[in-house]
Motif scaffolding. Structure first.
Motif, PDB file in Angstrom:
ATOM      1  N   GLN A  14      10.055   0.371  -6.023  1.00  0.00           N
ATOM      2  CA  GLN A  14       9.091  -0.260  -6.622  1.00  0.00           C
ATOM      3  C   GLN A  14       7.960  -1.708  -5.540  1.00  0.00           C
ATOM      4  O   GLN A  14       7.804  -2.615  -6.253  1.00  0.00           O
ATOM      5  N   LEU A  15       7.096  -0.783  -5.086  1.00  0.00           N
ATOM      6  CA  LEU A  15       6.779  -1.599  -3.991  1.00  0.00           C
ATOM      7  C   LEU A  15       5.940  -1.320  -3.413  1.00  0.00           C
ATOM      8  O   LEU A  15       5.809   0.015  -2.953  1.00  0.00           O
ATOM      9  N   CYS A  16       4.704  -2.046  -3.205  1.00  0.00           N
ATOM     10  CA  CYS A  16       3.141  -1.784  -2.656  1.00  0.00           C
ATOM     11  C   CYS A  16       3.549  -0.827  -1.230  1.00  0.00           C
ATOM     12  O   CYS A  16       4.629  -1.183  -0.754  1.00  0.00           O
ATOM     13  N   ALA A  17       2.907   0.060  -0.725  1.00  0.00           N
ATOM     14  CA  ALA A  17       2.867   0.447   0.182  1.00  0.00           C
ATOM     15  C   ALA A  17       3.050  -0.582   1.800  1.00  0.00           C
ATOM     16  O   ALA A  17       4.040  -0.500   2.831  1.00  0.00           O
TER      17      ALA A  17
ATOM     18  N   THR B  36       6.354  -1.863   3.896  1.00  0.00           N
ATOM     19  CA  THR B  36       6.447  -1.297   4.852  1.00  0.00           C
ATOM     20  C   THR B  36       6.880  -2.746   5.783  1.00  0.00           C
ATOM     21  O   THR B  36       7.336  -2.838   7.349  1.00  0.00           O
ATOM     22  N   GLU B  37       6.413  -3.819   4.953  1.00  0.00           N
ATOM     23  CA  GLU B  37       7.015  -5.028   5.958  1.00  0.00           C
ATOM     24  C   GLU B  37       8.275  -5.595   5.719  1.00  0.00           C
ATOM     25  O   GLU B  37       9.028  -5.991   6.719  1.00  0.00           O
ATOM     26  N   CYS B  38       8.663  -4.569   4.781  1.00  0.00           N
ATOM     27  CA  CYS B  38      10.790  -4.600   4.296  1.00  0.00           C
ATOM     28  C   CYS B  38      11.015  -3.681   5.826  1.00  0.00           C
ATOM     29  O   CYS B  38      12.135  -3.998   6.235  1.00  0.00           O
ATOM     30  N   CYS B  39      11.060  -2.632   5.845  1.00  0.00           N
ATOM     31  CA  CYS B  39      11.277  -1.882   6.966  1.00  0.00           C
ATOM     32  C   CYS B  39      10.654  -2.129   7.900  1.00  0.00           C
ATOM     33  O   CYS B  39      11.968  -1.754   8.902  1.00  0.00           O
ATOM     34  N   LEU B  40       9.987  -2.885   8.284  1.00  0.00           N
ATOM     35  CA  LEU B  40      10.099  -3.655   9.940  1.00  0.00           C
ATOM     36  C   LEU B  40      11.537  -4.709   9.935  1.00  0.00           C
ATOM     37  O   LEU B  40      11.695  -4.794  11.072  1.00  0.00           O
ATOM     38  N   ASP B  41      10.665  -5.415   8.978  1.00  0.00           N
ATOM     39  CA  ASP B  41      12.497  -6.533   8.588  1.00  0.00           C
ATOM     40  C   ASP B  41      13.491  -6.107   9.048  1.00  0.00           C
ATOM     41  O   ASP B  41      13.877  -5.809  10.345  1.00  0.00           O
ATOM     42  N   ASN B  42      13.448  -4.595   8.156  1.00  0.00           N
ATOM     43  CA  ASN B  42      15.517  -4.029   8.501  1.00  0.00           C
ATOM     44  C   ASN B  42      15.541  -3.078   9.634  1.00  0.00           C
ATOM     45  O   ASN B  42      16.228  -3.604  10.251  1.00  0.00           O
ATOM     46  N   ALA B  43      14.738  -3.316  10.448  1.00  0.00           N
ATOM     47  CA  ALA B  43      14.231  -2.069  11.979  1.00  0.00           C
ATOM     48  C   ALA B  43      15.051  -3.127  12.631  1.00  0.00           C
ATOM     49  O   ALA B  43      15.382  -3.034  13.965  1.00  0.00           O
ATOM     50  N   ILE B  44      13.987  -4.641  12.842  1.00  0.00           N
ATOM     51  CA  ILE B  44      14.161  -5.411  13.576  1.00  0.00           C
ATOM     52  C   ILE B  44      15.364  -6.322  13.727  1.00  0.00           C
ATOM     53  O   ILE B  44      16.494  -6.431  14.295  1.00  0.00           O
ATOM     54  N   SER B  45      16.352  -6.102  12.322  1.00  0.00           N
ATOM     55  CA  SER B  45      17.710  -6.369  11.967  1.00  0.00           C
ATOM     56  C   SER B  45      18.641  -5.462  12.567  1.00  0.00           C
ATOM     57  O   SER B  45      19.672  -6.190  13.000  1.00  0.00           O
ATOM     58  N   ASP B  46      18.261  -4.656  12.949  1.00  0.00           N
ATOM     59  CA  ASP B  46      19.244  -3.115  12.850  1.00  0.00           C
ATOM     60  C   ASP B  46      19.370  -2.772  13.994  1.00  0.00           C
ATOM     61  O   ASP B  46      20.595  -2.673  15.047  1.00  0.00           O
ATOM     62  N   HIS B  47      18.131  -3.058  15.267  1.00  0.00           N
ATOM     63  CA  HIS B  47      17.690  -2.306  15.978  1.00  0.00           C
ATOM     64  C   HIS B  47      17.601  -3.053  16.848  1.00  0.00           C
ATOM     65  O   HIS B  47      16.750  -3.065  18.726  1.00  0.00           O
TER      66      HIS B  47
ATOM     67  N   GLU C 205       7.038   0.438  12.516  1.00  0.00           N
ATOM     68  CA  GLU C 205       7.223   0.390  12.171  1.00  0.00           C
ATOM     69  C   GLU C 205       5.836  -0.824  12.243  1.00  0.00           C
ATOM     70  O   GLU C 205       4.997  -0.677  10.705  1.00  0.00           O
ATOM     71  N   ARG C 206       5.442  -1.380  13.309  1.00  0.00           N
ATOM     72  CA  ARG C 206       4.076  -2.013  13.406  1.00  0.00           C
ATOM     73  C   ARG C 206       2.978  -1.464  13.640  1.00  0.00           C
ATOM     74  O   ARG C 206       1.425  -2.192  12.898  1.00  0.00           O
ATOM     75  N   ASP C 207       2.909  -0.343  14.323  1.00  0.00           N
ATOM     76  CA  ASP C 207       2.316   0.836  13.910  1.00  0.00           C
ATOM     77  C   ASP C 207       1.630   1.268  12.824  1.00  0.00           C
ATOM     78  O   ASP C 207       0.721   1.159  12.493  1.00  0.00           O
ATOM     79  N   ARG C 208       2.512   1.419  11.694  1.00  0.00           N
ATOM     80  CA  ARG C 208       2.009   2.054  10.797  1.00  0.00           C
ATOM     81  C   ARG C 208       1.656   0.756   9.586  1.00  0.00           C
ATOM     82  O   ARG C 208       1.031   0.722   9.155  1.00  0.00           O
ATOM     83  N   LEU C 209       2.292  -0.651   9.601  1.00  0.00           N
ATOM     84  CA  LEU C 209       1.434  -1.717   8.954  1.00  0.00           C
ATOM     85  C   LEU C 209      -0.112  -2.090   9.573  1.00  0.00           C
ATOM     86  O   LEU C 209      -0.439  -2.300   9.174  1.00  0.00           O
ATOM     87  N   ALA C 210       0.165  -1.650  11.102  1.00  0.00           N
ATOM     88  CA  ALA C 210      -1.314  -2.400  11.955  1.00  0.00           C
ATOM     89  C   ALA C 210      -2.356  -1.805  11.282  1.00  0.00           C
ATOM     90  O   ALA C 210      -3.580  -1.204  10.843  1.00  0.00           O
ATOM     91  N   GLU C 211      -1.746  -0.544  10.930  1.00  0.00           N
ATOM     92  CA  GLU C 211      -2.643   1.319  10.602  1.00  0.00           C
ATOM     93  C   GLU C 211      -3.188   0.987   8.968  1.00  0.00           C
ATOM     94  O   GLU C 211      -4.453   1.141   8.024  1.00  0.00           O
ATOM     95  N   LEU C 212      -2.144   0.398   7.950  1.00  0.00           N
ATOM     96  CA  LEU C 212      -2.844  -0.129   6.607  1.00  0.00           C
ATOM     97  C   LEU C 212      -3.361  -1.170   6.895  1.00  0.00           C
ATOM     98  O   LEU C 212      -4.297  -1.200   5.385  1.00  0.00           O
ATOM     99  N   ASN C 213      -3.174  -1.884   7.894  1.00  0.00           N
ATOM    100  CA  ASN C 213      -4.337  -3.246   7.682  1.00  0.00           C
ATOM    101  C   ASN C 213      -5.409  -2.679   8.173  1.00  0.00           C
ATOM    102  O   ASN C 213      -6.908  -3.333   7.340  1.00  0.00           O
ATOM    103  N   ALA C 214      -5.711  -1.739   8.922  1.00  0.00           N
ATOM    104  CA  ALA C 214      -7.178  -0.965   9.362  1.00  0.00           C
ATOM    105  C   ALA C 214      -7.741  -0.511   7.643  1.00  0.00           C
ATOM    106  O   ALA C 214      -8.797  -0.478   7.845  1.00  0.00           O
ATOM    107  N   GLN C 215      -6.705   0.334   7.207  1.00  0.00           N
ATOM    108  CA  GLN C 215      -6.934   1.371   5.860  1.00  0.00           C
ATOM    109  C   GLN C 215      -8.129   0.293   4.683  1.00  0.00           C
ATOM    110  O   GLN C 215      -8.803   0.681   4.256  1.00  0.00           O
TER     111      GLN C 215
END
Length: 78
Positions: A36-39, A43-54, A64-74
């Protein structure tokens, strides 16, 4: 006769309210509908998780940063 030409009421069956930002949104197929989150929030949650894990410089975080940049451009394009 008048009712025939009035707009149908907004149907919420295919949309939901994001649990983080309260924006009305719909599932894009990336998995955000299940939580129940918007895109953007998903994506921000996925980025936070990726940074935490890796780590911040990981390929997962960059993806995930690239995906967030794509959403910003859209969003800017409208």
């Amino acid at each position: 006769m008048k009712a025939k030409f009035q707009k149908a009421p907004f149907r919420t069956g295919s949309t939901y309210v994001c649990g983080a930002c309260q924006k009305r949104t719909r599932d894009t197929g990336r998995g955000e509908g299940d939580v129940q989150l918007c895109a953007r929030c998903y994506t921000e949650c996925c980025l936070d998780n990726a940074i935490s894990d890796h780590g911040e410089d990981s390929l997962e975080a960059q993806s995930e940063r690239d995906r967030l940049a794509e959403l910003n451009a859209q969003q800017r394009r409208g």
